[in-house]
Design an enzyme around this catalytic site. Structure first.
Site, PDB file in Angstrom:
ATOM      1  CD  GLU A 178      28.943 -30.516   6.804  1.00 53.69           C
ATOM      2  OE1 GLU A 178      29.733 -29.618   6.472  1.00 53.69           O
ATOM      3  OE2 GLU A 178      29.322 -31.634   7.197  1.00 53.69           O
TER       4      GLU A 178
ATOM      5  CE  LYS B 264      12.723 -26.994   4.948  1.00 47.31           C
ATOM      6  NZ  LYS B 264      12.700 -26.190   3.694  1.00 47.31           N
TER       7      LYS B 264
ATOM      8  CD  GLU C  39      28.045 -17.883   4.246  1.00 49.27           C
ATOM      9  OE1 GLU C  39      27.045 -17.867   4.985  1.00 49.27           O
ATOM     10  OE2 GLU C  39      28.506 -18.921   3.751  1.00 49.27           O
TER      11      GLU C  39
ATOM     12  CB  CYS D 118      29.191 -23.372   2.367  1.00 50.41           C
ATOM     13  SG  CYS D 118      29.645 -24.942   1.608  1.00 50.41           S
TER      14      CYS D 118
HETATM   15  P1  NAD Z   1      19.109 -21.295   5.679  1.00 47.47           P
HETATM   16  O1  NAD Z   1      19.743 -21.644   6.970  1.00 47.47           O
HETATM   17  O2  NAD Z   1      18.295 -20.064   5.599  1.00 47.47           O
HETATM   18  O3  NAD Z   1      18.167 -22.480   5.184  1.00 47.47           O
HETATM   19  C1  NAD Z   1      18.636 -23.785   5.037  1.00 47.47           C
HETATM   20  C2  NAD Z   1      17.471 -24.751   5.187  1.00 47.47           C
HETATM   21  O4  NAD Z   1      16.993 -24.672   6.525  1.00 47.47           O
HETATM   22  C3  NAD Z   1      16.285 -24.431   4.283  1.00 47.47           C
HETATM   23  O5  NAD Z   1      15.736 -25.647   3.824  1.00 47.47           O
HETATM   24  C4  NAD Z   1      15.327 -23.728   5.233  1.00 47.47           C
HETATM   25  O6  NAD Z   1      13.975 -23.843   4.861  1.00 47.47           O
HETATM   26  C5  NAD Z   1      15.588 -24.451   6.533  1.00 47.47           C
HETATM   27  N1  NAD Z   1      15.272 -23.703   7.750  1.00 47.47           N
HETATM   28  C6  NAD Z   1      15.132 -22.366   7.914  1.00 47.47           C
HETATM   29  N2  NAD Z   1      14.841 -22.077   9.196  1.00 47.47           N
HETATM   30  C7  NAD Z   1      14.802 -23.260   9.862  1.00 47.47           C
HETATM   31  C8  NAD Z   1      14.582 -23.623  11.224  1.00 47.47           C
HETATM   32  N3  NAD Z   1      14.333 -22.711  12.160  1.00 47.47           N
HETATM   33  N4  NAD Z   1      14.644 -24.931  11.555  1.00 47.47           N
HETATM   34  C9  NAD Z   1      14.919 -25.873  10.629  1.00 47.47           C
HETATM   35  N5  NAD Z   1      15.117 -25.588   9.335  1.00 47.47           N
HETATM   36  C10 NAD Z   1      15.080 -24.291   8.952  1.00 47.47           C
HETATM   37  O7  NAD Z   1      20.299 -21.290   4.617  1.00 47.47           O
HETATM   38  P2  NAD Z   1      20.210 -20.950   3.084  1.00 47.47           P
HETATM   39  O8  NAD Z   1      20.086 -19.479   2.929  1.00 47.47           O
HETATM   40  O9  NAD Z   1      19.220 -21.828   2.412  1.00 47.47           O
HETATM   41  O10 NAD Z   1      21.648 -21.464   2.581  1.00 47.47           O
HETATM   42  C11 NAD Z   1      22.773 -20.671   2.606  1.00 47.47           C
HETATM   43  C12 NAD Z   1      23.656 -21.044   3.783  1.00 47.47           C
HETATM   44  O11 NAD Z   1      23.986 -22.434   3.731  1.00 47.47           O
HETATM   45  C13 NAD Z   1      24.970 -20.307   3.746  1.00 47.47           C
HETATM   46  O12 NAD Z   1      25.253 -19.815   5.024  1.00 47.47           O
HETATM   47  C14 NAD Z   1      25.963 -21.398   3.343  1.00 47.47           C
HETATM   48  O13 NAD Z   1      27.277 -21.151   3.755  1.00 47.47           O
HETATM   49  C15 NAD Z   1      25.367 -22.610   3.975  1.00 47.47           C
HETATM   50  N6  NAD Z   1      25.864 -23.838   3.342  1.00 47.47           N
HETATM   51  C16 NAD Z   1      26.753 -24.625   4.026  1.00 47.47           C
HETATM   52  C17 NAD Z   1      27.276 -25.765   3.428  1.00 47.47           C
HETATM   53  C18 NAD Z   1      28.272 -26.642   4.144  1.00 47.47           C
HETATM   54  O14 NAD Z   1      28.495 -27.769   3.684  1.00 47.47           O
HETATM   55  N7  NAD Z   1      28.870 -26.195   5.227  1.00 47.47           N
HETATM   56  C19 NAD Z   1      26.861 -26.128   2.148  1.00 47.47           C
HETATM   57  C20 NAD Z   1      25.952 -25.316   1.488  1.00 47.47           C
HETATM   58  C21 NAD Z   1      25.446 -24.169   2.099  1.00 47.47           C
END
Ligand code: NAD
Length: 492
Positions: A271, A197, A403, A305
């Site tokens: 992650e 997804k 962050e 990230c």
């Molecule tokens: P997010 O957590 O809001 O969303 C990530 C994904 O999770 C999206 O596809 C979203 O639709 C889905 N999601 C949202 N709520 C959910 C739930 N309750 N259950 C399951 N899935 C759900 O994050 P974002 O705003 O899309 O991305 C930014 C974040 O991602 C930042 O905190 C960044 O640091 C992190 N990130 C981490 C890495 C890593 O490798 N550690 C890499 C890239 C981004």
């Protein structure tokens, strides 16, 4: 002494005198449909409720396409398809599985320009980055894992690893295609099937990847791609036929998922967020270090990230670094993501821009000093943020602890290695760090002391499929990439 009457030349202004003419990437060859359905069993099928949401170009605020919103029943269809495909996919044999991965890698390379342009249109990142980093790295992940598919007995000698089953993979918006490759490639190489997804603001390259996967002839049901908001992600996590969750996203959602999975037999890797420390010691090559700072935080609008969002500079060189850093910030071009001159593209969404602005306001309110480059930013309805630097900050500031996920850097100084190690580790996160020094011994002292999953020395933001990536503390659990990443998709 009589004063010289010689006229001073006006200060050089990068934005008016040194700017290159616009050089937009051609997007005529790009084919984007008006609406996209769910990719299940190698077919695009409409969601049961016929519900769609728009994906927006963040540089213009305009809709690019309508995207299907998957409901629980659609998610169930995708998981059942992945589960049914398991047997045939495993029977096909490791050598054949490797060939499919090679084919997908080659197809990505063939269509690299198309993917790069769509990535920049949908996500706002500069075309230079999509073209030079995201797309080649996505292909590299498929190539790397293709090589492992029939060599797992060498990767894990004296063991008989088995696939875990159906992998539910949920990804964020900052590296859409790369994150999809990062997740799908190891899962397939190890004999699992997938339901992926993508994030709601950047689904297009994952859907293009679906088209390419169908073209590759991959058996139906092996990779399924479903779109939707967090509720679709939650339904995937909850599905009883899912055996492994691979999640990349915010720490907040990561915690929700971990709480749900407590006590279940599902395997998981998380992650999550980061607040990377980029540390400049006094013996560093300062000009290179300044480039490293710029790359560490302003790359991809700070939507990284592992961004080096906390800068620590040794006191004796702090003045020099700040001066050079501000000069370099003035040369950065904020603008059209499709323009090859652009250094900083559009912020991914209106809501992310609001979050960044909220943090900038909070920093000022808490007494930090803000420096923003004076560059022009495009008008219109796009989402933009100038590169920003906060000085006069301390460990207690919210902007140092939380962050921001935008082009906002905080700067602190230090005197000793011990002091900077304490400060750098004083965070809930532990994903990444960088160290700049001329002395190998200091690199080892620092890397041993830093509680971060990745530490770069005299460089920043470098990625390789063979290198495990992941965090300590609230930055996550498990590793992706390399042998550690493969192990996450296997039972021993
Ligand atoms: P997010 O957590 O809001 O969303 C990530 C994904 O999770 C999206 O596809 C979203 O639709 C889905 N999601 C949202 N709520 C959910 C739930 N309750 N259950 C399951 N899935 C759900 O994050 P974002 O705003 O899309 O991305 C930014 C974040 O991602 C930042 O905190 C960044 O640091 C992190 N990130 C981490 C890495 C890593 O490798 N550690 C890499 C890239 C981004």
């Amino acid at each position: 002494m009589a004063k010289s009457k010689k006229k001073m030349s006006p200060a050089l202004d990068f934005n008016t005198q040194w700017r290159y003419k616009p050089a937009p990437e051609n997007s005529d060859h790009i084919q984007i449909q008006k609406a996209y359905d769910l990719f299940i069993n190698n077919e695009f099928i409409p969601p049961v409720n016929a519900d769609y949401f728009p994906t927006i170009n963040p540089a213009t605020g305009k809709k690019i396409a309508d995207i299907a919103q998957a409901e629980n029943i659609d998610i169930d269809k995708a998981v059942v398809a992945a589960s049914k495909a398991l047997k045939a996919w495993q029977k096909i044999g490791a050598v054949e599985r490797g060939k499919y991965l090679f084919r997908i890698a080659r197809l990505i390379q063939e269509r690299a320009r198309e993917f790069a342009v769509i990535e920049s249109l949908d996500g706002g990142k500069p075309i230079r980055e999509s073209k030079n980093i995201d797309i080649p790295l996505a292909a590299a992940h498929f190539f790397y894992h293709a090589g492992w598919a029939d060599k797992l007995q060498y990767a894990f000698p004296n063991q008989t690893p088995k696939p875990v089953g159906v992998a539910a993979q949920i990804i964020p918006w900052n590296f859409p295609l790369l994150m999809a490759a990062w997740k799908i490639a190891p899962a397939l190489a190890t004999g699992n099937t997938v339901v992926l997804k993508p994030a709601e603001t950047t689904p297009l390259t994952a859907l293009k990847l679906a088209e390419l996967i169908r073209e590759s002839g991959l058996p139906s049901g092996v990779v399924n791609i479903v779109t939707g908001d967090g509720s679709a992600g939650a339904a995937l996590v909850d599905h009883p036929m899912v055996n492994k969750i691979a999640f990349t996203g915010s720490t907040e959602v990561g915690k929700i998922i971990q709480r749900k999975l407590a006590g279940s037999a599902k395997k998981y890797t998380l992650e999550l967020g980061g607040k990377g420390a980029n540390i400049i010691l006094e013996d560093a090559a300062i000009d290179q270090a300044v480039e490293g700072i710029i790359n560490g935080i302003y790359f991809n609008q700070g939507h990284v990230c592992c961004a080096g969002s906390r800068l620590f500079v040794q006191e004796s060189v702090a003045e020099l670094v700040v001066r050079k850093l501000k000069d370099r910030m003035e040369t950065l071009v904020v603008g059209d993501p499709l323009d090859k001159n652009t250094d900083i593209g559009a912020i991914n969404s209106a809501s992310q821009l609001r979050t960044i602005k909220k943090y900038i306001k909070k920093g000022i309110k808490d007494g930090a000093e803000l420096y923003q480059s004076k560059c022009a930013i495009p008008g219109g309805k796009g989402y933009w943020c100038r590169p920003s630097l906060f000085t006069n900050v301390s460990q207690a500031h919210t902007i140092v602890q939380e962050e921001i996920f935008g082009p906002v850097l905080t700067l602190q100084t230090f005197r000793t290695l011990e002091e900077v190690l304490n400060k750098a580790n004083n965070t809930f996160y532990g994903l990444s760090a960088g160290v700049w020094t001329d002395k190998g011994a200091k690199i080892f002292t620092m890397t041993r002391g830093l509680r971060a999953g990745v530490v770069w020395a005299n460089t920043y933001n470098k990625f390789d499929p063979a290198s495990p990536f992941g965090g300590y503390k609230e930055s996550g659990i498990g590793r992706e990439g390399g042998l550690h990443g493969l192990a996450g998709y296997l039972k021993f």
